[in-house]
Design an enzyme around this catalytic site. Structure first.
Site, short mmCIF file in Angstrom:
data_model
loop_
_atom_site.label_atom_id
_atom_site.label_comp_id
_atom_site.label_asym_id
_atom_site.label_seq_id
_atom_site.Cartn_x
_atom_site.Cartn_y
_atom_site.Cartn_z
N ARG A 143 0.85 -1.19 0.00
CA ARG A 143 0.00 0.00 0.00
C ARG A 143 0.89 1.25 0.00
NH1 ARG A 143 -5.04 1.76 -1.30
NH2 ARG A 143 -6.06 2.98 0.32
N THR B 4 -9.33 0.38 -10.20
CA THR B 4 -8.48 -0.55 -9.48
C THR B 4 -8.54 -1.81 -10.33
OG1 THR B 4 -8.95 0.43 -7.32
CG2 THR B 4 -8.39 -1.88 -7.28
N THR C 246 -4.00 -0.99 -7.34
CA THR C 246 -4.72 0.25 -7.61
C THR C 246 -3.81 1.44 -7.80
OG1 THR C 246 -6.58 1.60 -6.83
CG2 THR C 246 -4.98 0.94 -5.17
N ASN D 25 -5.92 4.15 -7.43
CA ASN D 25 -7.13 4.83 -6.94
C ASN D 25 -8.03 5.27 -8.09
OD1 ASN D 25 -8.88 5.49 -4.91
ND2 ASN D 25 -8.10 7.54 -4.65
N ASP E 260 -7.81 8.52 -0.13
CA ASP E 260 -8.38 7.45 0.70
C ASP E 260 -8.25 7.75 2.19
OD1 ASP E 260 -9.50 5.80 -1.18
OD2 ASP E 260 -7.81 4.43 -1.32
N SER F 136 -7.91 1.19 3.04
CA SER F 136 -8.32 0.68 1.73
C SER F 136 -9.54 -0.22 1.88
CB SER F 136 -7.16 -0.12 1.14
OG SER F 136 -7.56 -0.77 -0.05
N SER F 137 -10.19 -0.46 0.75
CA SER F 137 -11.29 -1.45 0.72
C SER F 137 -10.89 -2.69 -0.06
CB SER F 137 -12.53 -0.84 0.06
OG SER F 137 -12.97 0.29 0.76
N GLY G 16 -13.45 -1.73 -7.42
CA GLY G 16 -14.78 -1.18 -7.19
C GLY G 16 -14.89 -0.24 -6.00
#
Ligand code: GLY
Length: 512
Positions: free
Chosen positions: A39, A314, A332, A334, A356, A385-386, A405
């Site tokens: 990340r 992403t 990603t 983003n 984010d 993050s998701s 998504g």
């Protein structure tokens, strides 16, 4: 690594060397499972309030467009880390296809054009990005060949030198010079200080299916486990379709509220994970769910401002090899085309992952997600993050899956878990109709046809606000039936991908 790097070249609107990602790994030899966390991190000069004006209000676009929106990339470091520690091929071999694709180019398609149109202003604002991704300042026509020679050179250097080929030396110098000349705050120290982390994945169960998913700084695993624990409090198999949809919306609402409140970078903030992941806590939340009416999100806590999520991008890859090694990776930069900014001479399109973070408590990001102290901007911190690369295992069948998504990633994976427990095959998992609730905005976003008219009417009668949205997500799934000895793979019909099961010549399958 080859697939991650190739996607970084051919989907510049989704991921890239200027971005980051999570790789969930399973090693067949000894069962080792871990998440490699590549990340992005906030630059060391980042400060809370850096995207706010003198009145304390967010400056529109400041965390989304241009050099100041970019966090320090993690993808190059993760490629080098995974190749060295878990790979069989040196980067000089695994990055070769990506280098060729960057150098020789490929024809752009309708999808590329759609995203380029969406991000045209940001791409035009960066002369280097405009030169690479546009034709005479306009969205290129379909079939136009996108060549990225500078990116090929950067990839070559990464392959030859390893992580220092990106985070030190001439590439690092150009990255920092380009960012600073465009108003950004990166330093060489930021790049030198970037570190990949290895995290213990999050685990849960649902109806005999074992879940292995992303750990913080992803919110995915925590929310999935929390939602499944809440679901256990209901007699799921006896519920009718409308009540199931209602219960799912209510558990999503509660889990996303916890996301906003508690979750952030595990290296920087203390999170009450033991509580959030406990069945006792989920039972308490589930007791507040009424089957005869929706709970307004405002009733669960203070309602900060809301906004509709914008476009999201992403990418994801799912791989199973002939030995049973597995990778689920969600990558990603983003927003589509990230920040739209390319530092001259690097070919590297930078992310806008700074968005984010919670720019200010209660102020929604581009996905409409809000956050608080746990996800505030701080030097060196990773934004929440998701992204949720996931493995599912019911003892007989195993699935490797994930999807892009934005904020909806987690609920897409939840739908896939329910589908897998019902016996869905790979195609069924990726095609399953989707709906989503994220606490705020207080609405059920759903794909066309996700609810029958009768279910939609019942949901409205219970007090839910329904909003039909375009079909979303791009799930990639592999399902291995160990007992039947079959493997199937499927790419989301909403996307442009294809999935392949490749027969491996016997001599390439090592003896067990
Ligand atoms: N950039 C989207 C996410 O990490 O969730």
């Amino acid at each position: 690594m080859a697939a991650s790097a190739a996607l970084a070249v051919v989907e510049p609107y989704s991921s890239g060397l200027g971005g980051g990602g999570f790789w969930l790994l399973h090693r067949a030899r000894d069962g080792l499972e871990l998440m490699v966390d590549g990340r992005e991190r906030a630059p060391l000069a980042a400060r809370r309030g850096m995207y706010l004006d003198a009145r304390g209000e967010p400056v529109p676009g400041a965390s989304i467009d241009g050099a100041l929106a970019a966090a320090i990339p993690g993808l190059p470091a993760a490629l080098a880390h995974i190749a060295a520690r878990y790979g069989r091929l040196p980067l000089t071999r695994s990055l070769a296809p990506a280098i060729r694709l960057a150098r020789e180019g490929f024809p752009v398609d309708a999808r590329y054009r759609r995203f380029a149109r969406f991000r045209l202003a940001a791409l035009r604002a960066s002369p280097e990005a405009a030169r690479i991704f546009l034709k005479d300042g306009e969205v290129p026509p379909e079939g136009w060949r996108l060549r990225q020679p500078a990116l090929a050179a950067t990839l070559e250097r990464l392959a030859r030198v390893g992580r220092d080929g990106f985070y030190a030396g001439p590439v690092a110098e150009r990255l920092v010079a380009g960012v600073r000349a465009a108003g950004g705050i990166w330093t060489l120290e930021d790049l030198a200080a970037y570190r990949v982390a290895e995290r213990e994945p999050l685990r849960g169960t649902w109806q005999g299916v074992r879940l292995t998913s992303a750990a913080p700084p992803s919110s995915g695993g925590v929310l999935l486990v929390e939602m499944l624990h809440m679901l256990e409090r209901f007699d799921w198999d006896r519920l009718d379709a409308a009540t199931r949809a209602h219960v799912l919306v209510e558990i999503m609402r509660r889990a996303y509220r916890d996301r906003a409140r508690w979750l952030g970078d595990p290296d920087h903030v203390a999170m009450p994970l033991a509580r959030l992941l406990s069945r006792a806590y989920a039972a308490r939340l589930a007791r507040g769910i009424r089957l005869d009416r929706a709970t307004p999100s405002a009733a669960l806590g203070p309602p900060p401002g809301t906004a509709a999520p914008g476009g999201t991008h992403t990418t994801h890859l799912s791989i199973l090899d002939a030995e049973g090694n597995r990778v689920a990776a969600t990558l990603t930069i983003n927003y589509p085309f990230g920040s739209g900014f390319v530092p001259p001479g690097t070919g590297v399109l930078l992310n806008d992952e700074m968005d984010d973070f919670a720019l200010k408590p209660g102020v929604p990001n581009v996905y409409g997600l809000i956050g608080a102290e746990a996800n505030a901007i701080a030097p060196g911190r990773r934004p929440l993050s998701s992204m949720s690369p996931t493995f599912l295992d019911d003892g007989r069948r195993l699935a490797i899956l994930g999807t892009p998504g934005g904020s909806r990633i987690i609920t897409m994976v939840l739908h896939a878990i329910l589908g897998f427990a019902e016996g869905a095959d790979a195609r069924g998992l990726v095609a399953r109709a989707r709906f989503h609730h994220q606490y705020l905005p207080d609405e059920v976003q759903h794909e066309p046809g996700a609810f029958t008219p009768a279910v939609a009417a019942r949901l409205r009668a219970l007090g839910h606000r329904l909003r039909e949205v375009e079909p979303y997500g791009n799930m990639q799934a592999v399902v291995w039936d160990r007992r039947a000895g079959t493997v199937e793979a499927a790419s989301d019909p909403r996307g442009i991908g294809a999935a392949r099961v490749v027969a491996v010549p016997r001599r390439h399958v090592p003896a067990r």
